[in-house]
Design an enzyme around this catalytic site. Structure first.
Site, PDB file in Angstrom:
ATOM      1  N   LYS A 113     -41.659  -0.832 -12.263  1.00  0.00           N
ATOM      2  CA  LYS A 113     -40.367  -1.532 -12.168  1.00  0.00           C
ATOM      3  C   LYS A 113     -40.567  -3.030 -12.003  1.00  0.00           C
ATOM      4  CE  LYS A 113     -37.204   2.116 -11.165  1.00  0.00           C
ATOM      5  NZ  LYS A 113     -36.300   2.826 -10.314  1.00  0.00           N
ATOM      6  N   LYS A 194     -41.682   8.871 -19.933  1.00  0.00           N
ATOM      7  CA  LYS A 194     -40.568   9.708 -19.478  1.00  0.00           C
ATOM      8  C   LYS A 194     -39.223   9.158 -19.954  1.00  0.00           C
ATOM      9  CE  LYS A 194     -38.888   7.870 -15.176  1.00  0.00           C
ATOM     10  NZ  LYS A 194     -37.904   8.165 -14.198  1.00  0.00           N
ATOM     11  N   LYS A 197     -33.244   5.818 -18.109  1.00  0.00           N
ATOM     12  CA  LYS A 197     -32.006   5.109 -18.480  1.00  0.00           C
ATOM     13  C   LYS A 197     -32.228   3.623 -18.675  1.00  0.00           C
ATOM     14  CE  LYS A 197     -30.755   5.488 -13.677  1.00  0.00           C
ATOM     15  NZ  LYS A 197     -31.381   6.735 -13.259  1.00  0.00           N
TER      16      LYS A 197
HETATM   17  N1  AQP Z   1     -37.400  11.938 -17.472  1.00  0.00           N
HETATM   18  C1  AQP Z   1     -37.193  12.660 -16.386  1.00  0.00           C
HETATM   19  N2  AQP Z   1     -37.527  13.980 -16.360  1.00  0.00           N
HETATM   20  C2  AQP Z   1     -37.303  14.739 -15.253  1.00  0.00           C
HETATM   21  N3  AQP Z   1     -36.737  14.257 -14.123  1.00  0.00           N
HETATM   22  C3  AQP Z   1     -36.385  12.963 -14.097  1.00  0.00           C
HETATM   23  N4  AQP Z   1     -35.816  12.181 -13.152  1.00  0.00           N
HETATM   24  C4  AQP Z   1     -35.669  10.930 -13.641  1.00  0.00           C
HETATM   25  N5  AQP Z   1     -36.126  10.857 -14.898  1.00  0.00           N
HETATM   26  C5  AQP Z   1     -36.583  12.100 -15.220  1.00  0.00           C
HETATM   27  C6  AQP Z   1     -35.405  12.652 -11.824  1.00  0.00           C
HETATM   28  O1  AQP Z   1     -33.998  12.492 -11.687  1.00  0.00           O
HETATM   29  C7  AQP Z   1     -33.682  12.279 -10.313  1.00  0.00           C
HETATM   30  C8  AQP Z   1     -32.715  11.127 -10.159  1.00  0.00           C
HETATM   31  O2  AQP Z   1     -33.322   9.963 -10.684  1.00  0.00           O
HETATM   32  P1  AQP Z   1     -32.883   8.520 -10.207  1.00  0.00           P
HETATM   33  O3  AQP Z   1     -31.443   8.318 -10.401  1.00  0.00           O
HETATM   34  O4  AQP Z   1     -33.370   8.251  -8.846  1.00  0.00           O
HETATM   35  O5  AQP Z   1     -33.531   7.542 -11.205  1.00  0.00           O
HETATM   36  P2  AQP Z   1     -34.900   7.369 -11.825  1.00  0.00           P
HETATM   37  O6  AQP Z   1     -35.965   8.306 -11.422  1.00  0.00           O
HETATM   38  O7  AQP Z   1     -35.210   5.953 -11.574  1.00  0.00           O
HETATM   39  O8  AQP Z   1     -34.442   7.716 -13.316  1.00  0.00           O
HETATM   40  P3  AQP Z   1     -34.599   6.858 -14.588  1.00  0.00           P
HETATM   41  O9  AQP Z   1     -33.633   7.273 -15.600  1.00  0.00           O
HETATM   42  O10 AQP Z   1     -36.003   6.850 -15.004  1.00  0.00           O
HETATM   43  O11 AQP Z   1     -34.201   5.410 -14.124  1.00  0.00           O
HETATM   44  P4  AQP Z   1     -34.986   4.090 -14.326  1.00  0.00           P
HETATM   45  O12 AQP Z   1     -35.032   3.905 -15.803  1.00  0.00           O
HETATM   46  O13 AQP Z   1     -34.118   3.083 -13.631  1.00  0.00           O
HETATM   47  O14 AQP Z   1     -36.343   4.250 -13.735  1.00  0.00           O
HETATM   48  C9  AQP Z   1     -35.016  12.051  -9.584  1.00  0.00           C
HETATM   49  O15 AQP Z   1     -35.377  13.231  -8.886  1.00  0.00           O
HETATM   50  C10 AQP Z   1     -35.985  11.793 -10.707  1.00  0.00           C
HETATM   51  O16 AQP Z   1     -37.296  12.214 -10.378  1.00  0.00           O
END
Ligand code: AQP
Length: 328
Positions: A113, A194, A197
């Site tokens: 990040k 992975k 978003k």
């Molecule tokens: N690609 C993924 N596959 C499986 N699980 C996933 N999670 C995130 N991406 C995947 C799981 O979703 C839960 C909520 O996630 P979050 O809102 O805390 O955000 P994050 O992990 O930061 O998701 P993103 O989409 O990847 O956001 P960015 O792009 O901002 O980093 C968590 O349990 C996470 O593990």
């Protein structure tokens, strides 16, 4: 007998994608039968990267509606906004004082990040400590998450053990629950990373609120592998393997059955059917979300009630921790 305690959370970003849903949220929904479930909308985590205030407020409400639409039942489970329970920030501070810098420097999510931000703030660095506080405050047994959170759960476990060793039994040691097949759903446009978003293109993910035509379009242009067989092979065919895992999760059919069904058929037929399967699963969810959008007050009331229930157990653990460390 008291059910085991489950806590997990999601950041209130504007988008929830099928990676979040299959890796984490669908687990929480299913475990409502066997666990005492608390789901937190993690706005304190969201502000570790810059947020526009009006958008943050709107996205927090949107996430509450989405979680209910996914099947989190607020009459059974506790749905709350993290900043409505001040104990999270208070315990995080205490845990910060016993977290070696080196452990935070090793966190791959932080490095990832940080590289995507023009400026990096201390909150992003300390994010995993706040997550440990989130979990430990509720004497949590189970934390179902995607694989990207594995390192953070390890930190929560080691902080709990460190605190307990130094001050006496205070926190339960939580277990992370990561699904083998859906714990890491990969990007549609890049099956090596992975689904995320914050990816450069929205073609990376399918959002739960994407319209059917958008879902068809994104799956049609999803990257595939060389060769023509619809076959599971993570090394040689990472893209098709990812699509097969998504198909399996949404249809409930084992991957091997889907491979058999598409033996000798084209990638394009496989993708068309996958799109229809995803659309069928997401259509009722979108309809439920729209219904909830018409009634802001009832969602706010759910969040108020959730915060009151969460505060009661969080404050109890916080007081115990404060007494143990010698606060007057
Ligand atoms: N690609 C993924 N596959 C499986 N699980 C996933 N999670 C995130 N991406 C995947 C799981 O979703 C839960 C909520 O996630 P979050 O809102 O805390 O955000 P994050 O992990 O930061 O998701 P993103 O989409 O990847 O956001 P960015 O792009 O901002 O980093 C968590 O349990 C996470 O593990």
């Amino acid at each position: 007998m008291q059910k085991p305690i489950l806590l997990s959370g999601v950041a209130p970003s504007g988008v929830m994608h099928i990676g979040n849903y299959l890796g984490a949220i669908s687990q929480w929904v299913a475990m409502q039968e066997t666990h005492s479930v608390s789901v937190m909308i993690a706005d304190l985590h969201a502000i570790t990267v810059p947020q526009e205030p009006a958008a943050l407020r709107e996205n927090t409400l949107r996430m509450a509606r989405l979680l209910i639409a996914c099947g989190i039942n607020p009459e059974q489970s506790i749905l709350f906004v993290q900043s409505h329970v001040p104990a999270h920030a208070e315990l995080a501070w205490i845990l910060n004082t016993m977290t070696p810098l080196g452990e935070l420097e090793r966190m791959t999510q932080f490095k990832d990040k940080r590289d995507r931000q023009s400026d990096t703030y201390a909150g992003l660095f300390n994010y995993p400590v706040l997550m440990a506080a989130d979990i430990l405050l509720y004497q949590t047994d189970a934390v179902p998450v995607g694989e990207d959170q594995k390192q953070h759960i390890e930190l929560a476990r080691s902080l709990a053990k460190r605190f307990n060793n130094r001050f006496g039994e205070t926190f339960k040691i939580p277990e992370g629950i990561i699904l083998k097949d859906t714990g890491r759903i990969m990007g549609l446009d890049d099956p090596i990373k992975k689904m995320s978003k914050s990816a450069a293109s929205a073609n990376n993910y399918i959002a739960l609120l994407d319209e059917p035509d958008e879902i068809r379009r994104k799956i049609k242009i999803a990257v595939t592998d060389s060769g023509a067989d619809v076959a599971y092979d993570e090394e040689q065919k990472p893209a098709i393997s990812n699509l097969l895992r998504i198909f399996s999760a949404f249809s409930g059919s084992p991957v091997a059955d889907i491979e058999n069904r598409y033996r000798g058929k084209t990638y394009s037929t496989f993708k068309d059917d996958l799109a229809e399967c995803v659309i069928e699963k997401l259509t009722p969810l979108r309809a439920r979300y729209r219904e909830l959008s018409a009634d802001k007050e009832s969602v706010l009331a759910i969040l108020r009630a959730g915060a009151a229930r969460a505060r009661a157990s969080a404050e109890k653990t916080l007081r115990t921790a404060q007494e143990k460390i010698g606060f007057l």
